[in-house]
Design a protein around this motif. Structure first.
Motif, PDB file in Angstrom:
ATOM      1  N   ALA A 822       0.824  -1.220   0.000  1.00 38.71           N
ATOM      2  CA  ALA A 822       0.000   0.000   0.000  1.00 38.71           C
ATOM      3  C   ALA A 822       0.854   1.263   0.000  1.00 38.71           C
ATOM      4  O   ALA A 822       0.575   2.223   0.715  1.00 38.71           O
ATOM      5  N   LEU A 823       1.885   1.261  -0.846  1.00 35.77           N
ATOM      6  CA  LEU A 823       2.811   2.392  -0.858  1.00 35.77           C
ATOM      7  C   LEU A 823       2.542   3.387  -1.985  1.00 35.77           C
ATOM      8  O   LEU A 823       3.220   4.406  -2.064  1.00 35.77           O
ATOM      9  N   ALA A 824       1.588   3.085  -2.855  1.00 37.80           N
ATOM     10  CA  ALA A 824       1.369   3.984  -3.991  1.00 37.80           C
ATOM     11  C   ALA A 824      -0.006   3.757  -4.577  1.00 37.80           C
ATOM     12  O   ALA A 824      -0.570   2.666  -4.471  1.00 37.80           O
ATOM     13  N   TYR A 825      -0.520   4.779  -5.226  1.00 41.93           N
ATOM     14  CA  TYR A 825      -1.704   4.608  -6.063  1.00 41.93           C
ATOM     15  C   TYR A 825      -1.259   4.186  -7.458  1.00 41.93           C
ATOM     16  O   TYR A 825      -1.868   3.330  -8.090  1.00 41.93           O
ATOM     17  N   SER A 826      -0.184   4.793  -7.949  1.00 40.85           N
ATOM     18  CA  SER A 826       0.313   4.489  -9.291  1.00 40.85           C
ATOM     19  C   SER A 826       1.780   4.074  -9.207  1.00 40.85           C
ATOM     20  O   SER A 826       2.592   4.753  -8.569  1.00 40.85           O
ATOM     21  N   THR A 827       2.105   2.957  -9.854  1.00 42.82           N
ATOM     22  CA  THR A 827       3.489   2.486  -9.888  1.00 42.82           C
ATOM     23  C   THR A 827       3.669   1.571 -11.087  1.00 42.82           C
ATOM     24  O   THR A 827       2.744   0.842 -11.467  1.00 42.82           O
ATOM     25  N   ALA A 851       4.866  11.713   0.715  1.00 41.31           N
ATOM     26  CA  ALA A 851       6.257  12.034   1.020  1.00 41.31           C
ATOM     27  C   ALA A 851       6.774  11.244   2.213  1.00 41.31           C
ATOM     28  O   ALA A 851       7.947  10.835   2.241  1.00 41.31           O
ATOM     29  N   ASP A 852       5.914  10.974   3.191  1.00 40.41           N
ATOM     30  CA  ASP A 852       6.389  10.250   4.362  1.00 40.41           C
ATOM     31  C   ASP A 852       6.518   8.747   4.102  1.00 40.41           C
ATOM     32  O   ASP A 852       6.940   7.999   4.983  1.00 40.41           O
ATOM     33  N   LYS A 853       6.154   8.308   2.923  1.00 40.82           N
ATOM     34  CA  LYS A 853       6.375   6.908   2.537  1.00 40.82           C
ATOM     35  C   LYS A 853       7.525   6.757   1.548  1.00 40.82           C
ATOM     36  O   LYS A 853       7.777   5.661   1.054  1.00 40.82           O
ATOM     37  N   MET A 854       8.187   7.862   1.212  1.00 37.67           N
ATOM     38  CA  MET A 854       9.165   7.829   0.127  1.00 37.67           C
ATOM     39  C   MET A 854      10.244   6.777   0.351  1.00 37.67           C
ATOM     40  O   MET A 854      10.579   5.999  -0.549  1.00 37.67           O
ATOM     41  N   ASN A 855      10.827   6.752   1.531  1.00 36.16           N
ATOM     42  CA  ASN A 855      11.913   5.798   1.779  1.00 36.16           C
ATOM     43  C   ASN A 855      11.437   4.353   1.671  1.00 36.16           C
ATOM     44  O   ASN A 855      12.132   3.492   1.118  1.00 36.16           O
ATOM     45  N   MET A 861      10.845  -0.703  -4.402  1.00 38.06           N
ATOM     46  CA  MET A 861      11.197  -0.818  -5.820  1.00 38.06           C
ATOM     47  C   MET A 861      12.612  -1.359  -5.981  1.00 38.06           C
ATOM     48  O   MET A 861      12.870  -2.205  -6.846  1.00 38.06           O
ATOM     49  N   ASN A 862      13.536  -0.901  -5.153  1.00 38.56           N
ATOM     50  CA  ASN A 862      14.915  -1.393  -5.254  1.00 38.56           C
ATOM     51  C   ASN A 862      14.990  -2.894  -5.002  1.00 38.56           C
ATOM     52  O   ASN A 862      15.775  -3.607  -5.641  1.00 38.56           O
ATOM     53  N   ASP A 863      14.187  -3.373  -4.062  1.00 39.08           N
ATOM     54  CA  ASP A 863      14.160  -4.811  -3.802  1.00 39.08           C
ATOM     55  C   ASP A 863      13.715  -5.567  -5.055  1.00 39.08           C
ATOM     56  O   ASP A 863      14.272  -6.628  -5.391  1.00 39.08           O
ATOM     57  N   ASP A 955      19.259  14.572   3.783  1.00 40.02           N
ATOM     58  CA  ASP A 955      19.862  13.348   4.323  1.00 40.02           C
ATOM     59  C   ASP A 955      19.179  12.111   3.752  1.00 40.02           C
ATOM     60  O   ASP A 955      19.837  11.113   3.434  1.00 40.02           O
ATOM     61  N   ASP A 956      17.863  12.183   3.624  1.00 41.25           N
ATOM     62  CA  ASP A 956      17.142  11.064   3.005  1.00 41.25           C
ATOM     63  C   ASP A 956      17.579  10.879   1.562  1.00 41.25           C
ATOM     64  O   ASP A 956      17.823   9.759   1.104  1.00 41.25           O
ATOM     65  N   LEU A 957      17.661  11.968   0.831  1.00 38.17           N
ATOM     66  CA  LEU A 957      17.992  11.890  -0.589  1.00 38.17           C
ATOM     67  C   LEU A 957      19.397  11.342  -0.814  1.00 38.17           C
ATOM     68  O   LEU A 957      19.646  10.567  -1.741  1.00 38.17           O
ATOM     69  N   LYS A 958      20.335  11.726   0.056  1.00 38.21           N
ATOM     70  CA  LYS A 958      21.734  11.307  -0.122  1.00 38.21           C
ATOM     71  C   LYS A 958      21.946   9.822   0.143  1.00 38.21           C
ATOM     72  O   LYS A 958      23.002   9.278  -0.183  1.00 38.21           O
TER      73      LYS A 958
END
Length: 974
Positions: A822-827, A851-855, A861-863, A955-958
């Motif tokens: 449940a991390l996105a409406y569109s992916t 935004a608070d689910k970005m990480n 997706m990386n997994d 810091d999150d982005l880096k």
């Protein structure tokens, strides 16, 4: 001209004669009685089964496919006041299955689902936040246990396996519609599946789907257009649910759903006498009606709760609403009209075309062509209870929204005085006739028109007769109508300001434990459907030598496909040069719409094209330019002559250029306020680096230095460059070539194309992050990387990877990121092959999330990019979808020509679908896994992220790579 228009009308057959009679008749065939309308070009039949179910069948054998709509006459208008958004919730849940499919073990699953029902009722009635969190924790836990017995997306996999395309649904004010495009050979499987789907839907995997709806709500909170429209409806309809509640519902109701209320809504409205099945495509209606009846006769009729409302009182003074957001400012003015089934609603469509028709409407000529506004449109929004005339305007640089208001209302004043061309109404009617011919060529558009009339209560006979009715309308009648409904005070006005929305609320992220999706499992019921026989369909691949006629028009090559169905023609001049050859080319292409000749003004030319029911456009792309001319074959000579004269003899207009420069700058300013454009710029930056095709545009200084004569010279010389003629129409290639050679002048020798600018793909050795700040609730993330040089041999693996892994509701990416977590409406994730030989392929993955689910979303997706889950059943469905889609795909009309040109650009002289069709059958899950691992696993990516700096930290982005924050000037090039 009057004689010429009469001649055109006669040539349009059943559409043309003002004497054509459209009458309801009754007939019986195959044991079933149906109604039909005489002279209906779609040959549609209207059945009512014994249980009240409406079945509308429109046969056409152009393609071996069927567009299906299952429509329910219920939407957000009939949502309970204390459970807004409920119809939309139910729409989402209708994809989850029944007790027969979507479940591994219904006996074990049902008690857990019953417990979840009860927990939600407790949750909704509890006010204490601490207790609510405890109950939600139990909901989350029980949902995880129930999900162990659920098969997520089994419906979607089933539809994919039978070759379905575009499996989806939508909810609006008074309709919930389920849509499928299926092979005609799969209709037995389809009807069996749909009958079961609507029999007893199970509300499983609810809390993760609920979160997907929250994400949809957040997308709406970031959508200034949606906010402005909701404000408009709220002001127009204080008594009707059009204005009292929205389709997606309030945040409070979204956070407090009742499964019991959703189920009650289903039992109240999803009954046969409130539903319609609309099918258009390749079938025998006598056979089809028996199949539909056999599958849906089980449904029992029931009295549907009547929707009642207090009629709206007249608006006596303008009602103003103000909306704020990051997008460019604009203005909407809305007038209220009677509902869809009324004669006034039909008259409204004519009034909308008098104001805006793309060529010769009052707004078109007075506001857009004269560049008094950046954009202006008028269009009817027709609903069952009421209709709306919406005027929308976007200011040019330095203009206030009140200036926009004055200009648009000024055109309304002209309308009310009848201050428009006397021949405009006949021209509108003529264009409607051409549009109707074009729409009826498409089985999809046929079905869509029939479905829309069904849900809004419009009589199909009345719809067919509308053109005849409008052809009799006089200017005096339009004036009387406009003065009745468009007063100086009876409108709503919505000011959309550019700025921070301080009232915006965000749907907060709830804690959700990922649930099982059981991707590799299959229910016994679906196995049974898969085993049902289907009539084999032979694929038809293009043979470019046989399917394309070739001729000459003077020195030019003519590629042609003959139109043997009607009198429509489409003509193209195709140049192998574009903006990479000359940055001024797209500017000149857009400038021509504001130019006249020594004998005709720009307005005269627009009126002339519209009177002929013809169109033209010039589109300058990076590597090619297309001139497109279309209309009725009987007007071919007049249309082409009109365009050729404009292209050869257009006159420089400094005043128009000065306005166009200001217009261009304002458009560019507005682009910087558009999150989609910003993301597009970041993706190009990722693929090519700081200098890329996206920012290969004129600088502000270059715009200031533009000269009218320079742009006109480009237009005058365009025909001097070598180009290819493409023709789709009633003539043969030889006939078209002979005709065109007399009309289209070419030089003795062609001018060489200017040298094209080269863009080099970026070589990425490690992860990087490109970030752009944008004031919004969501964060949008694209994973981007360049792949190897195009290789046709990779096409089958690439298509299978896309179908199985990343594209569509049944894909691995969708199931894991949306359904399970449940991390996105569109992916999605997509491997895109290059469109030209020697170019690189590319890969893009996308997640739009809070935004608070970005990480969490990035990790998910990386997994998947690191390890692709394996589902043998999913792979079989993906293979079946590709093969059955190719089997039933028919590339026709001018699409044949563009398919050929596309293949030629890729160095191919054959229809590549033939290779894919043969190769996909032999591919295995191991092959696709190997392709995934070779192309995606362990590769460096550029993370293109658009989000608010207030919600996402550096810091999150880096964490994901070296961070770069290119400014808007670096992204856009100005």
């Amino acid at each position: 001209m009057k004689l010429k228009l009469t001649f055109i009308l006669l040539l349009l057959g059943s559409y043309a004669s003002a004497q054509t009679q459209y009458l309801w008749k009754t007939a019986t065939a195959g044991g079933y009685t149906y109604k039909y309308v005489t002279n209906d070009p779609t040959h549609s039949r209207f059945y009512t089964l014994k249980n009240g179910l409406t079945v509308i069948l429109s046969p056409t054998n152009k393609q071996p496919r069927i567009q299906a709509y299952i429509a329910v006459k219920a939407g957000s208008k009939t949502d309970p006041a204390d459970h807004t958004g409920l119809a939309h919730y139910l729409e989402h849940m209708m994809f989850k299955g029944t007790d027969k499919f979507g479940s591994l073990n219904w006996a074990k699953e049902k008690p857990l689902l019953d417990k979840i029902d009860d927990l939600y009722e407790q949750y909704n009635s509890t006010k204490d936040e601490t207790k609510r969190k405890e109950i939600y924790k139990e909901i989350d836990k029980t949902s995880g246990e129930a999900a162990k017995f659920a098969i997520a997306n089994e419906y979607d996999k089933m539809m994919a396996a039978m070759g379905g395309q575009g499996s989806n649904a939508f909810t609006s004010f008074e309709q919930t519609v389920y849509t499928e495009d299926i092979p005609a050979s799969a209709v037995d499987k389809f009807l069996t599946m749909q009958a079961e789907r609507f029999r007893a839907p199970v509300l499983r995997i609810f809390h993760t789907e609920l979160e997907a709806v929250y994400e949809e709500k957040n997308r709406g909170l970031d959508n200034d257009g949606r906010k402005a429209q909701e404000a408009m409806f709220e002001a127009l309809f204080p008594n009707n649910n059009y204005g009292k509640q929205t389709t997606i519902g309030t945040i409070e109701h979204l956070k407090n759903p009742s499964l019991k209320a959703i189920r009650k809504y289903y039992y109240d409205y999803y009954v046969p006498n409130n539903m319609g099945i609309i099918l258009a495509g390749d079938f025998n209606p006598d056979v089809m009606i028996k199949k539909v009846a056999a599958n849906f006769n089980y449904m029992a009729p029931k009295t549907v709760p009547a929707y009642t409302f207090k009629p709206e009182v007249p608006i006596t003074a303008p009602i103003q609403r103000d909306v704020y957001g990051p997008n460019p400012e604009n203005l909407t003015i809305a007038f209220r009209f009677p509902g869809a089934s009324t004669k006034d609603a039909r008259m409204l469509s004519l009034v909308g075309s008098i104001l805006t028709n793309g060529k010769a409407g009052l707004f078109d000529l007075d506001l857009t062509k004269k560049q008094k506004l950046l954009g202006a449109s008028a269009f009817p929004y027709v609903l069952k209870d009421y209709s709306v005339l919406m005027l929308r305007g976007t200011p040019v640089k330095g203009q206030s929204l009140d200036d926009v208001k004055a200009l648009m209302l000024g055109e309304i004043a002209k309308l009310k005085k009848g201050d428009f061309a006397a021949d405009l109404i006949p021209s509108i009617v003529n264009n409607l006739k051409k549009s109707t011919i074009e729409q009826n060529e498409s089985y999809g558009q046929r079905a869509g028109n029939l479905m829309s009339d069904f849900t809004s209560g419009i009589d199909w006979r009345t719809d067919l007769a509308n053109i005849n009715e409008l052809s009799k309308v006089t200017v005096a009648q339009v004036v009387a109508f406009a003065n009745k409904y468009l007063t100086d005070n009876n409108f709503v006005i919505v000011y959309k300001h550019q700025g921070e929305d301080k009232n915006i609320l965000k749907v907060e992220k709830p804690p959700i434990t990922p649930v099982e999706v059981n991707a590799g499992e299959q229910s016994a019921y679906v196995k049974k459907i898969n085993a049902m026989p289907a009539n084999p369909v032979q694929p038809l691949f293009l043979n470019y030598d046989k399917d394309i006629q070739r001729a000459k028009a003077g020195p030019l090559d003519v590629l042609s496909v003959q139109n043997k169905d009607n009198s429509i023609f489409r003509l193209y001049y195709r140049f192998d040069m574009g903006s990479w050859n000359n940055k001024l080319l797209p500017v000149a292409a857009a400038y021509i719409q504001f130019l006249g000749t020594d004998k005709q003004t720009s307005e005269d030319i627009s009126k002339a094209f519209y009177k002929l029911a013809s169109t033209f456009s010039i589109s300058a792309q990076p590597e090619n330019t297309n001139i497109s001319i279309g209309g009725l074959q009987e007007n071919f000579g007049a249309t082409v002559t009109l365009f050729e004269n404009l292209l050869a003899n257009c006159q420089p207009d400094e005043k128009a250029l000065a306005s166009y420069k200001a217009r261009l700058k304002k458009v560019r300013e507005n682009q910087k306020l558009n999150k989609g454009a910003i993301m597009q710029g970041l993706v190009n930056y990722a693929l090519y680096g700081p200098s890329n095709p996206f920012n290969n545009v004129l600088t502000d200084e270059e715009i200031d230095n533009l000269k009218a004569q320079d742009l006109v010279d480009i237009l005058h010389s365009l025909a001097n460059y070598k180009h290819t003629v493409l023709y789709y129409g009633p003539q043969t290639a030889s006939e078209a070539g002979i005709t065109l050679a007399k009309l289209h002048k070419t030089p003795a020798s062609f001018t060489p194309n200017p040298e094209a600018k080269k863009f080099v793909r970026a070589k990425l050795t490690e992860n990087q992050v490109l970030f752009a700040d944008y004031d919004m609730v969501q964060a949008e993330i694209n994973w981007v990387r360049n792949e190897d040089v195009y290789d046709a041999a990779k096409t089958p693996e690439a298509e299978l990877l896309n179908n199985y892994f990343g594209s569509g509701i049944s894909s691995i990416v969708f199931q894991n990121i949306r359904e399970s977590k449940a991390l996105a409406y569109s992916t999605y994730a997509y491997y895109s092959q290059a469109s030209k030989k020697g170019d690189n392929d590319s890969f893009t993955a996308y997640v739009g999330t809070q935004a608070d689910k970005m990480n969490e979303a990035i990790k998910a997706m990386n997994d998947l990019l690191t390890t692709m889950p394996e589902s043998p059943q999913g792979m079989l469905a993906a293979k079946d979808n590709i093969r059955k889609s190719i089997e039933t795909e028919r590339i026709t009309q001018d699409d044949i020509l563009f398919n050929y040109l596309g293949a030629k650009r890729m160095g191919l002289d054959y229809d590549i679908r033939k290779n894919t069709f043969a190769a996909v059958e032999k591919l295995t899950l191991a092959d696709v896994t190997a392709f995934h691992n070779a192309q995606l696993k362990g590769k460096p990516y550029t993370y293109c992220i658009v989000a608010s700096e207030k919600r996402v930290t550096d810091d999150d982005l880096k964490k994901y790579g070296a961070l770069t924050k290119p400014g808007l000037k670096a992204i856009f090039g100005y």
